[in-house]
Design a protein around this motif. Sequence first.
Motif, PDB file in Angstrom:
ATOM      1  N   SER A 141      48.586  11.931  34.552  1.00 39.87           N
ATOM      2  CA  SER A 141      49.013  11.296  33.304  1.00 39.87           C
ATOM      3  C   SER A 141      50.145  10.287  33.498  1.00 39.87           C
ATOM      4  N   GLU A 142      51.062  10.552  34.443  1.00 43.63           N
ATOM      5  CA  GLU A 142      52.212   9.670  34.588  1.00 43.63           C
ATOM      6  C   GLU A 142      51.844   8.320  35.220  1.00 43.63           C
ATOM      7  N   ASN A 143      50.689   8.249  35.914  1.00 43.10           N
ATOM      8  CA  ASN A 143      50.297   6.988  36.551  1.00 43.10           C
ATOM      9  C   ASN A 143      48.830   6.651  36.293  1.00 43.10           C
ATOM     10  N   ALA A 144      48.302   7.111  35.176  1.00 43.43           N
ATOM     11  CA  ALA A 144      46.871   6.955  34.910  1.00 43.43           C
ATOM     12  C   ALA A 144      46.451   5.491  34.897  1.00 43.43           C
ATOM     13  N   ARG A 145      47.204   4.634  34.230  1.00 47.07           N
ATOM     14  CA  ARG A 145      46.824   3.226  34.120  1.00 47.07           C
ATOM     15  C   ARG A 145      46.822   2.558  35.491  1.00 47.07           C
ATOM     16  N   GLU A 146      47.799   2.888  36.320  1.00 46.32           N
ATOM     17  CA  GLU A 146      47.902   2.289  37.654  1.00 46.32           C
ATOM     18  C   GLU A 146      46.717   2.688  38.532  1.00 46.32           C
ATOM     19  N   TRP A 147      46.338   3.972  38.474  1.00 44.22           N
ATOM     20  CA  TRP A 147      45.198   4.441  39.263  1.00 44.22           C
ATOM     21  C   TRP A 147      43.895   3.829  38.759  1.00 44.22           C
ATOM     22  N   LYS A 148      43.733   3.732  37.473  1.00 47.91           N
ATOM     23  CA  LYS A 148      42.481   3.221  36.922  1.00 47.91           C
ATOM     24  C   LYS A 148      42.259   1.753  37.272  1.00 47.91           C
TER      25      LYS A 148
ATOM     26  N   ARG B 132      41.538  20.441  50.497  1.00 44.29           N
ATOM     27  CA  ARG B 132      42.554  21.068  49.654  1.00 44.29           C
ATOM     28  C   ARG B 132      43.584  21.860  50.464  1.00 44.29           C
ATOM     29  N   HIS B 133      43.190  22.387  51.626  1.00 44.70           N
ATOM     30  CA  HIS B 133      44.073  23.275  52.379  1.00 44.70           C
ATOM     31  C   HIS B 133      44.685  22.631  53.616  1.00 44.70           C
ATOM     32  N   THR B 134      44.226  21.449  53.989  1.00 40.69           N
ATOM     33  CA  THR B 134      44.738  20.800  55.195  1.00 40.69           C
ATOM     34  C   THR B 134      46.096  20.158  54.939  1.00 40.69           C
ATOM     35  N   LEU B 135      46.956  20.225  55.931  1.00 38.70           N
ATOM     36  CA  LEU B 135      48.226  19.501  55.917  1.00 38.70           C
ATOM     37  C   LEU B 135      48.032  18.220  56.717  1.00 38.70           C
ATOM     38  N   PHE B 136      48.233  17.077  56.075  1.00 39.19           N
ATOM     39  CA  PHE B 136      47.939  15.785  56.677  1.00 39.19           C
ATOM     40  C   PHE B 136      49.202  15.134  57.233  1.00 39.19           C
ATOM     41  N   LYS B 137      49.095  14.629  58.455  1.00 45.78           N
ATOM     42  CA  LYS B 137      50.185  13.844  59.030  1.00 45.78           C
ATOM     43  C   LYS B 137      50.295  12.532  58.258  1.00 45.78           C
ATOM     44  N   ASN B 138      51.488  11.970  58.216  1.00 40.77           N
ATOM     45  CA  ASN B 138      51.706  10.782  57.398  1.00 40.77           C
ATOM     46  C   ASN B 138      52.969  10.062  57.843  1.00 40.77           C
ATOM     47  N   ASP B 139      53.195   8.879  57.270  1.00 38.65           N
ATOM     48  CA  ASP B 139      54.434   8.140  57.546  1.00 38.65           C
ATOM     49  C   ASP B 139      55.345   8.115  56.324  1.00 38.65           C
ATOM     50  N   LEU B 140      55.173   9.122  55.462  1.00 41.67           N
ATOM     51  CA  LEU B 140      55.921   9.171  54.206  1.00 41.67           C
ATOM     52  C   LEU B 140      57.051  10.188  54.230  1.00 41.67           C
ATOM     53  N   ALA B 141      56.859  11.254  54.994  1.00 38.85           N
ATOM     54  CA  ALA B 141      57.823  12.350  54.999  1.00 38.85           C
ATOM     55  C   ALA B 141      57.931  12.928  56.401  1.00 38.85           C
ATOM     56  N   ALA B 142      58.946  13.720  56.609  1.00 37.18           N
ATOM     57  CA  ALA B 142      59.163  14.335  57.921  1.00 37.18           C
ATOM     58  C   ALA B 142      58.232  15.516  58.150  1.00 37.18           C
ATOM     59  N   VAL B 143      57.535  15.936  57.112  1.00 34.72           N
ATOM     60  CA  VAL B 143      56.619  17.079  57.214  1.00 34.72           C
ATOM     61  C   VAL B 143      55.214  16.639  56.816  1.00 34.72           C
ATOM     62  N   ASP B 144      54.210  17.398  57.263  1.00 38.66           N
ATOM     63  CA  ASP B 144      52.839  17.146  56.858  1.00 38.66           C
ATOM     64  C   ASP B 144      52.668  17.517  55.386  1.00 38.66           C
ATOM     65  N   LEU B 145      51.786  16.801  54.702  1.00 37.18           N
ATOM     66  CA  LEU B 145      51.628  16.988  53.256  1.00 37.18           C
ATOM     67  C   LEU B 145      50.204  17.385  52.895  1.00 37.18           C
ATOM     68  N   LYS B 146      50.073  18.165  51.834  1.00 34.78           N
ATOM     69  CA  LYS B 146      48.746  18.460  51.287  1.00 34.78           C
ATOM     70  C   LYS B 146      48.217  17.242  50.542  1.00 34.78           C
ATOM     71  N   TRP B 147      46.904  17.221  50.366  1.00 31.80           N
ATOM     72  CA  TRP B 147      46.231  16.091  49.716  1.00 31.80           C
ATOM     73  C   TRP B 147      46.871  15.779  48.358  1.00 31.80           C
ATOM     74  N   ALA B 148      47.109  16.812  47.568  1.00 30.20           N
ATOM     75  CA  ALA B 148      47.653  16.628  46.224  1.00 30.20           C
ATOM     76  C   ALA B 148      49.036  16.005  46.240  1.00 30.20           C
ATOM     77  N   ASP B 149      49.788  16.233  47.305  1.00 31.34           N
ATOM     78  CA  ASP B 149      51.155  15.705  47.395  1.00 31.34           C
ATOM     79  C   ASP B 149      51.215  14.370  48.128  1.00 31.34           C
ATOM     80  N   LEU B 150      50.085  13.941  48.665  1.00 34.23           N
ATOM     81  CA  LEU B 150      50.054  12.757  49.509  1.00 34.23           C
ATOM     82  C   LEU B 150      49.707  11.476  48.750  1.00 34.23           C
ATOM     83  N   LEU B 151      48.842  11.590  47.737  1.00 33.62           N
ATOM     84  CA  LEU B 151      48.244  10.410  47.126  1.00 33.62           C
ATOM     85  C   LEU B 151      49.256   9.507  46.417  1.00 33.62           C
TER      86      LEU B 151
END
Length: 393
Positions: free
Chosen positions: A133-140, A233-252
């Motif tokens: 809801s907080e970014n619906a227009r941007e995603w659409k 849903r259960h994988t922790l993904f490596k990224n260049d956003l944080a010092a820790v791996d993130l779940k899909w829901a926290d990554l997008l």
Amino acid sequence: MRRYLRVLFVCTLLVFCSLLYIFNQLVSSLERADHRERAPRTRAADTGLSERAQDDRSAPQDPVQLAVVACGSRLEETLVMLKSAVLFSHRHLCFHIFSEDHLHAGFRQELESWPQRFRSTFSYSVYPIVFPSENAREWKRLFKPCASQRLFLPLLLKQVDSVLYVDTDVLFLRPLEDVWSFLSRFNSSQVAAMSPEHEEPRIGWYNRFARHPYYGQTGVNSGVMLMNMTRIRHTLFKNDLAAVDLKWADLLMPLLHKYKLNITWGDQDLLNIIFHYNPESLLLMECLWNYRPDHCIYGSNCISAEHSGVYILHGNRGVYHDDKQPAFRAVYDAIKQFPLDGDPLRGLLLPLEEKLKSDHSYCGRSRLVFTKRLRQSVTELQEEQERSRPAEV
């Protein structure tokens, strides 16, 4: 003494030759047995299917889950895609259709009107478009209307283990369950399967123009994307956003905020970024599973399609609706105009082959790739129609 030595030598030589003959016969028999054992596997490989996948075609299975997102004027195009899926598949299908509210009635009305013989082979659900809801227009508004909805499928279809997502401009030219069989090929770390964006780096987009990380040498195209959503849903993904791996829901969302000014192809770019940092999580499929104009517009460069024909046709760039690539439009029109209860040989394949003869573009010169596998699918459909007809009294 010499006579005994000669006799001993001759006897030894005869024994050696006898053993050599016996060993040779044993090796030959083992090779013949191995050839007989491997022959069915070779035939399976020639058709692009593993033995397990071929067995799956006849064994009772859960429905194949297909997801699509349709907004704007994509109703008809989506229905033609679904029609191609139903037409050639042998397993029960389950459609997950995400669309704008005003399209829901059109989907239900058309799908319920299909002949019962085909209507009984699939179930479907129609969902509204839903973004955070907080970014619906941007995603659409990212890239094409509603296209980024695919990123949220693992979070929306929580009870679904795996799904095949396709763009609305995709057509299946062989049974849908065959691409579904790639799930059985995933290793323990793989969560998705996609095809490369380009086969030829000299005409690649990502390796020449991208301002963000991307997968492999030429990136991947997300128009056909097979997902094990439980793993996503259960994988922790490596990224260049944080010092820790993130779940899909926290990554997008953080990914969008960081790269939104540097991406051109919207959600596909975000997927390329994710799998750039997690290449072990992606299974790469050959280009015949996602055949696009780029594979023939500058000359044929999808070798697997040249060998086996196109399995899944992806008419991006709107080529189904203009005259820039007549071969793609011809396939789309042929499936669109074919009545589901008609003769697939005379009503679909033969008119298409005739139409393709008049196309002298680069893609038209590769016209056999469009019908090579389709001919086999039509033959299978004809045989199925023959079996389903009531016996004459």
